[in-house]
Design a protein around this motif. Structure first.
Motif, PDB file in Angstrom:
ATOM      1  N   ARG A 150       5.276 -15.625   4.184  1.00 18.98           N
ATOM      2  CA  ARG A 150       4.872 -14.659   2.842  1.00 18.98           C
ATOM      3  C   ARG A 150       5.896 -13.310   3.409  1.00 18.98           C
ATOM      4  NH1 ARG A 150      -1.091 -13.921   1.678  1.00 18.98           N
ATOM      5  NH2 ARG A 150      -0.078 -12.317   0.262  1.00 18.98           N
ATOM      6  N   GLY A 151       5.744 -12.861   4.562  1.00 18.74           N
ATOM      7  CA  GLY A 151       6.541 -11.811   4.684  1.00 18.74           C
ATOM      8  C   GLY A 151       7.881 -11.873   4.784  1.00 18.74           C
ATOM      9  N   ILE A 152       8.573 -13.019   5.182  1.00 15.50           N
ATOM     10  CA  ILE A 152       9.924 -13.526   5.343  1.00 15.50           C
ATOM     11  C   ILE A 152      10.410 -13.573   3.700  1.00 15.50           C
ATOM     12  CG2 ILE A 152      11.611 -15.175   5.774  1.00 15.50           C
ATOM     13  CD1 ILE A 152      10.164 -15.735   8.421  1.00 15.50           C
ATOM     14  N   MET A 153       9.547 -13.909   3.004  1.00 17.49           N
ATOM     15  CA  MET A 153       9.943 -14.046   1.549  1.00 17.49           C
ATOM     16  C   MET A 153      10.005 -12.797   0.537  1.00 17.49           C
ATOM     17  SD  MET A 153      11.086 -17.235   1.557  1.00 17.49           S
ATOM     18  CE  MET A 153      11.228 -17.636  -0.058  1.00 17.49           C
ATOM     19  N   TYR A 176       8.561   4.183   7.845  1.00 13.52           N
ATOM     20  CA  TYR A 176       7.058   3.617   8.393  1.00 13.52           C
ATOM     21  C   TYR A 176       6.036   4.402   7.475  1.00 13.52           C
ATOM     22  CZ  TYR A 176       8.295   0.146  11.512  1.00 13.52           C
ATOM     23  OH  TYR A 176       9.029  -1.155  12.052  1.00 13.52           O
ATOM     24  N   GLY A 177       6.589   5.259   6.504  1.00 18.39           N
ATOM     25  CA  GLY A 177       5.672   5.633   5.632  1.00 18.39           C
ATOM     26  C   GLY A 177       5.454   4.655   4.494  1.00 18.39           C
ATOM     27  N   ILE A 178       6.386   3.853   4.367  1.00 21.02           N
ATOM     28  CA  ILE A 178       6.507   2.884   3.353  1.00 21.02           C
ATOM     29  C   ILE A 178       5.734   1.657   3.648  1.00 21.02           C
ATOM     30  CG2 ILE A 178       7.971   1.579   1.739  1.00 21.02           C
ATOM     31  CD1 ILE A 178      10.129   3.888   2.027  1.00 21.02           C
ATOM     32  N   VAL A 179       6.043   1.111   4.807  1.00 21.48           N
ATOM     33  CA  VAL A 179       5.670   0.006   5.156  1.00 21.48           C
ATOM     34  C   VAL A 179       4.329  -0.656   4.634  1.00 21.48           C
ATOM     35  CG1 VAL A 179       5.408  -1.750   7.383  1.00 21.48           C
ATOM     36  CG2 VAL A 179       7.227  -0.355   7.222  1.00 21.48           C
ATOM     37  N   PRO A 180       3.291   0.192   4.959  1.00 23.42           N
ATOM     38  CA  PRO A 180       1.975  -0.455   4.617  1.00 23.42           C
ATOM     39  C   PRO A 180       1.771  -0.692   3.160  1.00 23.42           C
ATOM     40  CG  PRO A 180       1.871   1.642   5.931  1.00 23.42           C
ATOM     41  CD  PRO A 180       3.329   1.735   5.872  1.00 23.42           C
ATOM     42  N   TYR A 181       2.712  -0.268   2.244  1.00 23.67           N
ATOM     43  CA  TYR A 181       2.522  -0.648   0.831  1.00 23.67           C
ATOM     44  C   TYR A 181       3.260  -1.579   0.260  1.00 23.67           C
ATOM     45  CZ  TYR A 181       0.398   4.082   1.427  1.00 23.67           C
ATOM     46  OH  TYR A 181      -0.403   5.224   1.691  1.00 23.67           O
ATOM     47  N   ILE A 230       8.972  -7.420  11.572  1.00 21.84           N
ATOM     48  CA  ILE A 230      10.216  -7.937  10.763  1.00 21.84           C
ATOM     49  C   ILE A 230      11.022  -6.542  10.689  1.00 21.84           C
ATOM     50  CG2 ILE A 230      11.610  -8.521   8.706  1.00 21.84           C
ATOM     51  CD1 ILE A 230       8.986 -10.620   8.551  1.00 21.84           C
ATOM     52  N   ILE A 231      10.203  -5.536  10.036  1.00 20.45           N
ATOM     53  CA  ILE A 231      11.531  -4.354   9.699  1.00 20.45           C
ATOM     54  C   ILE A 231      11.517  -3.582  11.124  1.00 20.45           C
ATOM     55  CG2 ILE A 231      11.294  -1.873   8.742  1.00 20.45           C
ATOM     56  CD1 ILE A 231       9.525  -3.267   6.576  1.00 20.45           C
ATOM     57  N   LEU A 285      -0.382  -8.014   4.700  1.00 20.82           N
ATOM     58  CA  LEU A 285       0.770  -8.606   5.825  1.00 20.82           C
ATOM     59  C   LEU A 285       1.299  -7.485   6.660  1.00 20.82           C
ATOM     60  CD1 LEU A 285       2.430 -11.313   3.539  1.00 20.82           C
ATOM     61  CD2 LEU A 285       0.783 -11.596   5.191  1.00 20.82           C
ATOM     62  N   THR A 286       0.851  -6.400   6.723  1.00 21.78           N
ATOM     63  CA  THR A 286       1.534  -5.188   7.064  1.00 21.78           C
ATOM     64  C   THR A 286       1.809  -5.420   8.653  1.00 21.78           C
ATOM     65  OG1 THR A 286      -0.056  -3.560   5.862  1.00 21.78           O
ATOM     66  CG2 THR A 286       0.943  -2.707   7.952  1.00 21.78           C
TER      67      THR A 286
END
Length: 184
Positions: free
Chosen positions: A32-35, A155-160, A172-173, A165-166
């Motif tokens: 799911r993270g990759i997609m 990394y302020g965006i990543v959790p959203y 990946i990021i 799947l954080t």
């Protein structure tokens, strides 16, 4: 030995029993993270900030030695200033992302990240055109602040991207930064 059963949103076992936490297989989480398209956009954007940092850390001392005739020790000391900006500038990027989010939501976070990335690009161009040692050091400091700020804003965006799947998405990021270091 069990040290703690707490999670950021409460007791882990209790939340799991009450159905507040999803159970997802590692394979499904990775798939799911990759997609997720947004994961790859942030992968590339993080490559453009952390990848640039890796490149600068590796090349700055040589640059100051060759361009300005500094000794190895002096060039290394000057180049280390780029890394020292990490002590506060990543936090500034994350803080700016949070402040902007309070007023403008995700659009604010994305705007902060875009501004940092654009200013990073402008400052690297200015850095390459600087003719004096003092000027190059000053521009490098500003350039480093924008690079680290872009990292914090990312990394302020990543959790959203996807709450469930954080960790997968963050991994990946984060790899995007290493990719950028190799690419640059």
């Amino acid at each position: 030995i069990k040290y703690s059963d707490d999670a950021p949103k409460g007791n882990h076992d209790k939340r799991h029993r009450q159905g507040h936490m999803m159970t997802i297989s590692t394979r499904n989480a990775l798939k799911r993270g990759i997609m997720d398209f947004n994961t790859w956009v942030l992968f590339l954007q993080y490559g453009c900030c952390f990848g640039v940092e890796i490149t600068m850390v590796n090349a700055a001392a040589l640059y100051f030695r060759e361009e300005f005739g500094q000794s190895i020790e002096s060039a290394a000391a000057i180049a280390s200033v780029f890394g020292w900006m990490n002590l506060f500038a990543r936090g500034v990027g994350g803080f700016a992302s949070d402040i902007s989010s309070a007023s403008y939501g995700m659009r604010g976070r994305l705007s902060v990240q875009t501004i940092f990335l654009v200013l990073e690009g402008i400052s690297v161009i200015l850095f390459s055109k600087t003719q004096t040692l003092a000027g190059a050091i000053g521009v490098m400091v500003v350039f480093s602040i924008f690079v680290q700020g872009a990292e914090g804003a990312t990394y302020g965006i990543v959790p959203y991207v996807n709450h469930s799947l954080t960790g997968t998405i963050a991994g990946i990021i984060g790899a995007g930064g290493n990719f950028g270091g190799v690419a640059f």
